[in-house]
Design a protein around this motif. Structure first.
Motif, PDB file in Angstrom:
ATOM      1  N   ILE A 119       0.844  -1.192   0.000  1.00 49.23           N
ATOM      2  CA  ILE A 119       0.000   0.000   0.000  1.00 49.23           C
ATOM      3  C   ILE A 119       0.881   1.244   0.000  1.00 49.23           C
ATOM      4  CG2 ILE A 119      -1.706   1.296   1.344  1.00 49.23           C
ATOM      5  CD1 ILE A 119      -2.922  -1.422   2.106  1.00 49.23           C
ATOM      6  N   HIS A 120       0.503   2.201  -0.794  1.00 49.13           N
ATOM      7  CA  HIS A 120       1.317   3.384  -1.094  1.00 49.13           C
ATOM      8  C   HIS A 120       1.864   4.124   0.125  1.00 49.13           C
ATOM      9  CE1 HIS A 120      -2.587   5.031  -0.233  1.00 49.13           C
ATOM     10  NE2 HIS A 120      -2.115   6.250  -0.295  1.00 49.13           N
ATOM     11  N   ASP A 121       1.185   4.096   1.257  1.00 50.38           N
ATOM     12  CA  ASP A 121       1.659   4.868   2.410  1.00 50.38           C
ATOM     13  C   ASP A 121       2.204   3.995   3.548  1.00 50.38           C
ATOM     14  OD1 ASP A 121      -0.819   3.874   3.188  1.00 50.38           O
ATOM     15  OD2 ASP A 121      -1.481   5.739   4.113  1.00 50.38           O
ATOM     16  N   ASN A 122       2.483   2.737   3.275  1.00 53.14           N
ATOM     17  CA  ASN A 122       3.031   1.842   4.302  1.00 53.14           C
ATOM     18  C   ASN A 122       4.564   1.926   4.261  1.00 53.14           C
ATOM     19  OD1 ASN A 122       3.666  -0.149   6.122  1.00 53.14           O
ATOM     20  ND2 ASN A 122       2.294  -1.679   5.233  1.00 53.14           N
ATOM     21  N   THR A 137       8.606  -1.247  -9.565  1.00 53.63           N
ATOM     22  CA  THR A 137       8.526  -1.469 -11.011  1.00 53.63           C
ATOM     23  C   THR A 137       7.912  -0.279 -11.738  1.00 53.63           C
ATOM     24  OG1 THR A 137       6.319  -2.437 -10.934  1.00 53.63           O
ATOM     25  CG2 THR A 137       8.201  -3.950 -10.645  1.00 53.63           C
ATOM     26  N   GLY A 138       7.277   0.615 -10.980  1.00 58.46           N
ATOM     27  CA  GLY A 138       6.544   1.726 -11.589  1.00 58.46           C
ATOM     28  C   GLY A 138       5.073   1.409 -11.786  1.00 58.46           C
ATOM     29  N   GLU A 139       4.707   0.128 -11.615  1.00 57.72           N
ATOM     30  CA  GLU A 139       3.301  -0.266 -11.744  1.00 57.72           C
ATOM     31  C   GLU A 139       2.548   0.069 -10.457  1.00 57.72           C
ATOM     32  OE1 GLU A 139       2.742  -4.460 -13.247  1.00 57.72           O
ATOM     33  OE2 GLU A 139       4.926  -4.416 -12.982  1.00 57.72           O
ATOM     34  N   ILE A 140       1.267   0.340 -10.598  1.00 60.04           N
ATOM     35  CA  ILE A 140       0.380   0.483  -9.447  1.00 60.04           C
ATOM     36  C   ILE A 140      -0.783  -0.474  -9.667  1.00 60.04           C
ATOM     37  CG2 ILE A 140      -1.189   1.987  -8.172  1.00 60.04           C
ATOM     38  CD1 ILE A 140       0.689   4.300  -8.800  1.00 60.04           C
ATOM     39  N   HIS A 144      -7.659  -3.112  -2.666  1.00 59.28           N
ATOM     40  CA  HIS A 144      -8.538  -2.359  -1.769  1.00 59.28           C
ATOM     41  C   HIS A 144      -8.047  -0.913  -1.670  1.00 59.28           C
ATOM     42  CE1 HIS A 144     -11.525  -1.956   1.333  1.00 59.28           C
ATOM     43  NE2 HIS A 144     -10.624  -1.518   2.194  1.00 59.28           N
ATOM     44  N   HIS A 145      -6.724  -0.729  -1.830  1.00 58.39           N
ATOM     45  CA  HIS A 145      -6.057   0.573  -1.879  1.00 58.39           C
ATOM     46  C   HIS A 145      -5.127   0.539  -3.101  1.00 58.39           C
ATOM     47  CE1 HIS A 145      -7.076   1.354   2.356  1.00 58.39           C
ATOM     48  NE2 HIS A 145      -6.707   0.125   2.606  1.00 58.39           N
ATOM     49  N   PRO A 146      -4.655   1.704  -3.572  1.00 61.44           N
ATOM     50  CA  PRO A 146      -3.598   1.674  -4.587  1.00 61.44           C
ATOM     51  C   PRO A 146      -2.339   1.043  -3.980  1.00 61.44           C
ATOM     52  CG  PRO A 146      -4.530   3.892  -4.369  1.00 61.44           C
ATOM     53  CD  PRO A 146      -5.081   3.064  -3.245  1.00 61.44           C
ATOM     54  N   GLU A 147      -1.737   0.124  -4.698  1.00 55.57           N
ATOM     55  CA  GLU A 147      -0.570  -0.585  -4.191  1.00 55.57           C
ATOM     56  C   GLU A 147       0.558  -0.531  -5.205  1.00 55.57           C
ATOM     57  OE1 GLU A 147      -1.598  -4.529  -2.847  1.00 55.57           O
ATOM     58  OE2 GLU A 147      -3.441  -3.820  -1.920  1.00 55.57           O
TER      59      GLU A 147
END
Length: 155
Positions: A119-122, A137-140, A144-147
């Motif tokens: 998760i983006h903010d972990n 990798t640059g992929e998102i 459940h959240h953007p990862e």
């Protein structure tokens, strides 16, 4: 510290289900916690998708849960989940646990790459994964959240 991965059994099943990544989650039954899906969710995913569920012990004390396997939809080997019980966080377990999981995956699959999402903010998890050698990798991936997607290239 004596990290070992083991099987989920009838003996430890409820302990695995009740292990939570955040003290606030102790009072709740949820499919998703703040930064990770619940262990119950990932045990179900293991059953449906053929992933491998593993308990994480320090000697004889259950401290976490992980799942991994070949993800058909992405055609790659993934560390699907990794959680450490909140009472064991901040004690230096992250890198040794991820290293043990990577070793087991490499031995089992003889794979050249291992992917995971975070998760983006972990930030704590991101630091652990990067210390082990995972790079973005640059992929998102939209879960459940953007990862963010990370990859570890193995020799």
């Amino acid at each position: 510290m004596s990290i070992r991965l083991s099987h989920v059994t009838e003996t430890n099943f409820w302990d695995v289900i009740n292990l939570k990544s955040d003290p606030e989650q102790e009072q709740r039954i949820q499919i998703f916690e703040r930064w990770v899906g619940s262990n119950a969710f990932f045990l179900g995913a293991c059953q449906v998708y053929g992933f491998t569920p593993r308990t994480i012990y320090d000697d004889e004390i259950l401290i976490g849960f992980t799942s991994y396997g070949y993800r058909k939809e992405n055609e790659r080997y993934e560390l699907i989940s990794m959680m450490i019980g909140h009472q064991f966080q901040g004690k230096g377990y992250g890198v040794p646990i991820v290293t043990a999981i990577v070793k087991e995956m490499a031995d089992k699959y003889n794979c050249k790459e291992i992917f995971l999402t975070v998760i983006h903010d972990n930030q704590k998890a991101i630091r652990v994964y990067e210390k082990v050698g995972f790079t973005p990798t640059g992929e998102i991936e939209q879960g459940h959240h953007p990862e963010f997607v990370y990859c570890l290239k193995l020799n």
